[in-house]
Design an enzyme around this catalytic site. Structure first.
Site, PDB file in Angstrom:
ATOM      1  N   ASP A  15       0.885  -1.166   0.000  1.00 43.08           N
ATOM      2  CA  ASP A  15       0.000   0.000   0.000  1.00 43.08           C
ATOM      3  C   ASP A  15       0.918   1.210   0.000  1.00 43.08           C
ATOM      4  O   ASP A  15       1.654   1.452   0.980  1.00 43.08           O
ATOM      5  CB  ASP A  15      -0.867   0.020   1.262  1.00 43.08           C
ATOM      6  CG  ASP A  15      -2.026  -0.961   1.204  1.00 43.08           C
ATOM      7  OD1 ASP A  15      -2.019  -1.836   0.323  1.00 43.08           O
ATOM      8  OD2 ASP A  15      -2.938  -0.849   2.053  1.00 43.08           O
ATOM      9  N   SER A  35       8.666   4.542   4.981  1.00 38.96           N
ATOM     10  CA  SER A  35       9.629   3.597   4.427  1.00 38.96           C
ATOM     11  C   SER A  35       9.344   3.398   2.948  1.00 38.96           C
ATOM     12  O   SER A  35       8.345   3.894   2.420  1.00 38.96           O
ATOM     13  CB  SER A  35       9.568   2.265   5.176  1.00 38.96           C
ATOM     14  OG  SER A  35       8.232   1.955   5.526  1.00 38.96           O
ATOM     15  N   HIS A  81       4.435  -7.160   0.506  1.00 38.10           N
ATOM     16  CA  HIS A  81       4.116  -8.468  -0.060  1.00 38.10           C
ATOM     17  C   HIS A  81       4.959  -8.727  -1.306  1.00 38.10           C
ATOM     18  O   HIS A  81       5.566  -7.810  -1.861  1.00 38.10           O
ATOM     19  CB  HIS A  81       2.628  -8.540  -0.406  1.00 38.10           C
ATOM     20  CG  HIS A  81       1.732  -8.516   0.799  1.00 38.10           C
ATOM     21  ND1 HIS A  81       0.817  -9.512   1.066  1.00 38.10           N
ATOM     22  CD2 HIS A  81       1.599  -7.625   1.819  1.00 38.10           C
ATOM     23  CE1 HIS A  81       0.164  -9.235   2.179  1.00 38.10           C
ATOM     24  NE2 HIS A  81       0.622  -8.084   2.658  1.00 38.10           N
TER      25      HIS A  81
END
Length: 648
Positions: free
Chosen positions: A447, A591, A503
């Site tokens: 995301d 990040s 992911h």
């Protein structure tokens, strides 16, 4: 107009008095346009790329709302790259606006309108109380006698809680009627006496305003064709029909008489779209004011407007660094609209001071790196304390319209520290994986706000401004960069409000992990776009290499940032992994993940590349489609993992 001036037989538009009439006519057009819109809101903002994509022009009207308390209310509609707003209502719990806006609908373009309702009792920042999303294509496809609908307004921080209702109506105009109604509205401005009839002299002024000299030379012929009974004046309806039919046969308008933009006369459909949206007077309701990029900008109070005027704040799309980097605007891929990233103003000022100046560079070179490291370690310990759980409600309130609590796997009481909440898991199915059975399709890894480039040269031209950025510098000395030179580069920037588990974008086998120590600069665009520091090649990071059948080797780089002291991976070297699987997580802070592909192995989705070429980040979610393998064996879409295991 039906009297003396209507029978001014020789008004050919060339005399001094005619010149005065032309000047007054143009002034009335410009005044009407400015009065309706306030800010620049040209119809050219909506351009139809393909006639096959045209789905219609929707007339969206915000009629009224019912709220839980009394206030002075304003509603904003965000659609694509534009935002419009209503006037502010009276102090009530049942505001009425009857404000409308025409929107261009394309089958493959924006079709979800987000409607936000704000209370306006704040000096500098109005408060978002509720929102809803309306799929205009679905509304128009409904077989219903009524074009009105009551929508639930949802709590921005809890999307399953209703805080009010909104009455809207939505209809679509027939293209022929759209053109006729536009002609009537234009001609009504020329009808100075408002008697519903036009003289030849005023008709001449209109032809000249259309910017078509050929049509102006034929104005007598056109006027005579409209004057069916030969009485020297014609009705508004007669002229509207004439102009509508004439525009189909031989266009009379070369430029828009409202905004002055030159029209492509061969592109008849876009001409109609432009004229309709540019002069959207409609049915007598108040037209929403445009010229805004986001609902936050449209709803801002007078203190913000003052700061914008004084250049402390600004809104724009694209690569803005230095003094212009106070508002980060990104493109939401799901809703196809612009949204604003929430960031505290004091943090913006401090980042600009550190990362966008030579003085800041000097601080970095004389100990700021160690200070950032110390701050991050200290903050990390604080966020792991039991007391830090008290910050969770404050965090949710600050990001209340950007965190969906309904997606979180566990209730808030489950989290005993702030960091436990920060690395929260989501409910199963909250992030569906695109084409999950086809490993030749890569997906988004986080995301995040995404930038995608076909090569590193494009990335340095449109986004990364550090002087030392390179693939070798990014991967470090232990990994050979030769196979990745000239390959595609995808940057996933995570902000504090995001789901912070990353992911796998591809299916394959993890070859190795390499830890690279470094700094903890912020990964905010203010630093990434700075020519004074090299965020991606100097920050602490972990590089993993994934061997795949369809994409060759893929480098997956997890980069730490300010306040991020820990990067945790949940997979091991030699492990076989599936795209969409959870790969790891970042502890508290912002990040970034970067994926680097080998040369010519992936066709990245066109919309992602187009936005990136505009220096515009795309807001994506885990599992969204990223691109397709270009390798021949990928055409089957069938993975051959057993062979990969043997070769490994």
């Amino acid at each position: 107009m039906g009297n003396g001036s209507s029978r001014d037989g020789d008004g050919d538009g060339d005399g001094g008095s005619s010149s005065g009439r032309m000047s007054r006519f143009r002034q009335r057009l410009r005044f009407h346009h400015r009065g309706r819109h306030g800010r620049h809101d040209s119809g050219s903002a909506s351009f139809l790329k393909s006639a096959d994509d045209f789905a219609g022009i929707a007339l969206l009207t915000l009629r009224s709302a019912e709220m839980e308390f009394k206030d002075r209310w304003r509603a904003c509609v965000s659609f694509g790259e534009q935002t419009f707003r209503t006037a502010i209502s009276d102090h009530t719990d049942k505001p009425t606006w009857n404000a409308e806006k025409k929107l261009l609908l394309e089958r493959n373009g924006p079709h979800i309108a987000r409607i936000s309702v704000f209370e306006t009792n704040r000096i500098s920042k109005n408060n978002l109380v509720g929102y809803c999303e309306l799929d205009l294509l679905e509304v128009l496809a409904k077989d219903s006698e009524s074009d009105s609908e009551v929508l639930n307004l949802l709590d921005p921080s809890k999307s399953d809680e209703v805080v009010g209702t909104l009455l809207v109506s939505c209809s679509v105009e027939d293209p022929v009627e759209t053109q006729k109604s536009f002609a009537r509205r234009i001609l009504s401005i020329v009808d100075y006496n408002e008697d519903g009839k036009l003289s030849f002299s005023e008709f001449s002024d209109l032809m000249h305003a259309f910017g078509n000299q050929l049509a102006a030379n034929k104005k007598e012929e056109l006027f005579k064709a409209a004057d069916v009974n030969g009485d020297g004046v014609v009705s508004m309806d007669e002229l509207a029909v004439l102009l509508a039919t004439q525009q189909e046969k031989e266009p009379v308008m070369n430029c828009c008489p409202v905004c002055g933009e030159v029209l492509n006369v061969s592109d008849k459909l876009n001409t109609v779209v432009h004229l309709t949206l540019c002069f959207d007077e409609g049915s007598g309701h108040q037209v929403m004011t445009g010229g805004f990029l986001t609902d936050k900008q449209a709803s801002s109070g007078w203190m913000f407007k003052l700061s914008e005027w004084a250049h402390f704040s600004s809104y724009d799309i694209g690569l803005n660094y230095g003094s212009s980097a106070s508002n980060i605007v990104v493109f939401d891929r799901r809703t196809k609209r612009l949204v604003e990233e929430i960031i505290d103003g004091k943090i913006v000022l401090s980042m600009r001071a550190i990362y966008q100046s030579k003085f800041g560079l000097g601080l970095i070179d004389t100990g700021a790196k160690e200070i950032l490291q110390s701050i991050s370690e200290k903050q990390g310990r604080k966020m792991n304390s039991v007391e830090s759980a008290e910050d969770i409600p404050k965090f949710l309130n600050f990001f209340k319209d950007q965190i969906n609590i309904a997606e979180v796997k566990y209730p808030l009481e489950h989290f005993k520290t702030f960091n436990e909440f920060f690395i929260r898991e989501l409910k199963p199915g909250a992030r569906p994986i695109a084409s999950v059975e086809h490993d030749n399709i890569a997906v988004c890894a986080a995301d995040s706000r995404l930038m995608a480039f076909n090569n590193v040269e494009d990335s340095t031209r449109f986004w990364v401004k550090g002087k030392k950025f390179s693939i070798q510098g990014l991967l470090g000395n232990e990994i050979s960069s030769s196979s990745f030179e000239g390959g595609a580069l995808v940057i996933f920037r995570l902000a504090p409000q995001d789901y912070h588990r990353f992911h796998l974008p591809v299916t394959g086998i993890i070859e190795q992990f390499v830890n690279i120590p470094g700094c903890l600069f912020t990964v905010n665009p203010i630093a990434v776009n700075s020519k004074y520091c090299n965020v991606f090649t100097e920050n602490k990071r972990v590089v993993s290499i994934i061997s795949t059948e369809h994409f060759g080797k893929v480098a997956f780089i997890a980069i730490g940032a300010t306040m991020v002291g820990t990067i945790t991976f949940l997979k091991q070297e030699g492990e076989r992994v599936k795209k969409g699987d959870e790969f790891g997580y970042f502890s508290f802070g912002g990040s970034t993940v970067i994926c680097v592909f080998e040369k010519d192995v992936i066709d990245i989705d066109k919309d992602l590349l187009e936005n990136s070429s505009r220096s515009l980040e795309t807001l994506v979610s885990v599992g969204m489609k990223l691109g397709v393998s270009t390798r021949k064996q990928a055409e089957t879409g069938i993975p051959n993992l057993e062979k990969m295991v043997l070769e490994a």
